[in-house]
Enzyme design. Structure first.
Site, PDB file in Angstrom:
ATOM      1  N   HIS A 165       0.848  -1.187   0.000  1.00  0.00           N
ATOM      2  CA  HIS A 165       0.000   0.000   0.000  1.00  0.00           C
ATOM      3  C   HIS A 165       0.889   1.244   0.000  1.00  0.00           C
ATOM      4  O   HIS A 165       2.106   1.157   0.186  1.00  0.00           O
ATOM      5  CB  HIS A 165      -0.945   0.005   1.217  1.00  0.00           C
ATOM      6  CG  HIS A 165      -0.252   0.005   2.523  1.00  0.00           C
ATOM      7  ND1 HIS A 165      -0.122  -1.115   3.310  1.00  0.00           N
ATOM      8  CD2 HIS A 165       0.397   0.991   3.197  1.00  0.00           C
ATOM      9  CE1 HIS A 165       0.554  -0.825   4.394  1.00  0.00           C
ATOM     10  NE2 HIS A 165       0.883   0.455   4.350  1.00  0.00           N
TER      11      HIS A 165
HETATM   12  C1  T46 Z   1       2.795   0.875   6.841  1.00  0.00           C
HETATM   13  C2  T46 Z   1       3.590  -0.341   7.111  1.00  0.00           C
HETATM   14  C3  T46 Z   1       5.052  -0.061   7.201  1.00  0.00           C
HETATM   15  C4  T46 Z   1      -4.356  -0.287  13.283  1.00  0.00           C
HETATM   16  O1  T46 Z   1      -5.523  -0.426  13.694  1.00  0.00           O
HETATM   17  N1  T46 Z   1      -3.570   0.698  13.813  1.00  0.00           N
HETATM   18  C5  T46 Z   1      -2.296   0.892  13.390  1.00  0.00           C
HETATM   19  O2  T46 Z   1      -1.609   1.811  13.894  1.00  0.00           O
HETATM   20  C6  T46 Z   1      -1.783   0.039  12.364  1.00  0.00           C
HETATM   21  C7  T46 Z   1      -0.362   0.217  11.836  1.00  0.00           C
HETATM   22  C8  T46 Z   1      -2.582  -0.941  11.840  1.00  0.00           C
HETATM   23  N2  T46 Z   1      -3.857  -1.098  12.313  1.00  0.00           N
HETATM   24  C9  T46 Z   1      -4.675  -2.200  11.780  1.00  0.00           C
HETATM   25  C10 T46 Z   1      -5.096  -2.036  10.318  1.00  0.00           C
HETATM   26  C11 T46 Z   1      -5.212  -3.452   9.828  1.00  0.00           C
HETATM   27  O3  T46 Z   1      -6.488  -3.979  10.121  1.00  0.00           O
HETATM   28  O4  T46 Z   1      -3.913  -3.399  11.824  1.00  0.00           O
HETATM   29  C12 T46 Z   1      -4.173  -4.193  10.671  1.00  0.00           C
HETATM   30  C13 T46 Z   1      -2.897  -4.477   9.920  1.00  0.00           C
HETATM   31  O5  T46 Z   1      -2.506  -3.304   9.235  1.00  0.00           O
HETATM   32  P1  T46 Z   1      -1.830  -3.385   7.796  1.00  0.00           P
HETATM   33  O6  T46 Z   1      -2.391  -4.508   7.014  1.00  0.00           O
HETATM   34  O7  T46 Z   1      -1.891  -2.027   7.179  1.00  0.00           O
HETATM   35  O8  T46 Z   1      -0.327  -3.754   8.223  1.00  0.00           O
HETATM   36  P2  T46 Z   1       1.007  -3.652   7.393  1.00  0.00           P
HETATM   37  O9  T46 Z   1       2.050  -4.299   8.219  1.00  0.00           O
HETATM   38  O10 T46 Z   1       0.816  -4.182   6.009  1.00  0.00           O
HETATM   39  O11 T46 Z   1       1.343  -2.073   7.256  1.00  0.00           O
HETATM   40  C14 T46 Z   1       1.782  -1.326   8.365  1.00  0.00           C
HETATM   41  C15 T46 Z   1       1.045   0.015   8.443  1.00  0.00           C
HETATM   42  O12 T46 Z   1      -0.370  -0.213   8.442  1.00  0.00           O
HETATM   43  C16 T46 Z   1       1.376   0.907   7.281  1.00  0.00           C
HETATM   44  O13 T46 Z   1       0.966   2.238   7.570  1.00  0.00           O
HETATM   45  O14 T46 Z   1       3.241   1.763   6.148  1.00  0.00           O
HETATM   46  O15 T46 Z   1       3.173  -1.074   8.259  1.00  0.00           O
END
Ligand code: T46
Length: 117
Positions: free
Chosen positions: A30
């Site tokens: 993303h």
């Molecule tokens: C990024 C990379 C480096 C939350 O509710 N609060 C938070 O602060 C974060 C980071 C995530 N979430 C929830 C959103 C999703 O339901 O946790 C779940 C996993 O998030 P995501 O699929 O976006 O995770 P990553 O590891 O793919 O991405 C993360 C960050 O979301 C993103 O901003 O740049 O790490």
């Protein structure tokens, strides 16, 4: 190690989170519209691919004393997490799902528009 918002990182830190337990799982895929983040691998290692819509660059993170600044409109993919990887993320804003672009075609379209403005 100490990290001072606005001094050691080029923004005020609004949020800190850790990515752990990711061995065998790729993450990211993303971009963000406004968010700045610093990624620090405080344990183990991983690779981060940064795509600005024109070029893809790969970064190997394995040092607790340096970070990768990931800026708005940079598509990120995190892969090859070691079993002991702990990826610390310093973010410029609170979590906001509306700031995410999770579709690569939307990312390319918005990046082109942002470049033309
Ligand atoms: C990024 C990379 C480096 C939350 O509710 N609060 C938070 O602060 C974060 C980071 C995530 N979430 C929830 C959103 C999703 O339901 O946790 C779940 C996993 O998030 P995501 O699929 O976006 O995770 P990553 O590891 O793919 O991405 C993360 C960050 O979301 C993103 O901003 O740049 O790490």
């Amino acid at each position: 190690m100490a990290v001072n918002g606005g001094l050691d990182v080029p923004f005020d830190i609004a949020r800190v989170y850790y990515i752990v337990g990711t061995k065998g799982h790729a993450r990211g895929f993303h971009a963000h519209r406004k968010l700045h983040q610093i990624l620090v691998c405080v344990s183990g290692s991983c690779r981060v691919i940064i795509d600005d819509g024109h070029n893809r660059r790969e970064h190997f993170l394995d040092r607790p004393d340096s970070g990768l600044h990931v800026k708005p409109y940079q598509w990120r993919e995190m892969v090859d997490f070691s079993a002991d990887c702990v990826l610390l993320v310093l973010a410029s804003a609170h979590y906001d799902e509306a700031d995410y672009i999770r579709d690569y075609d939307v990312f390319l379209a918005e990046t082109t528009t942002a470049t033309l403005e």
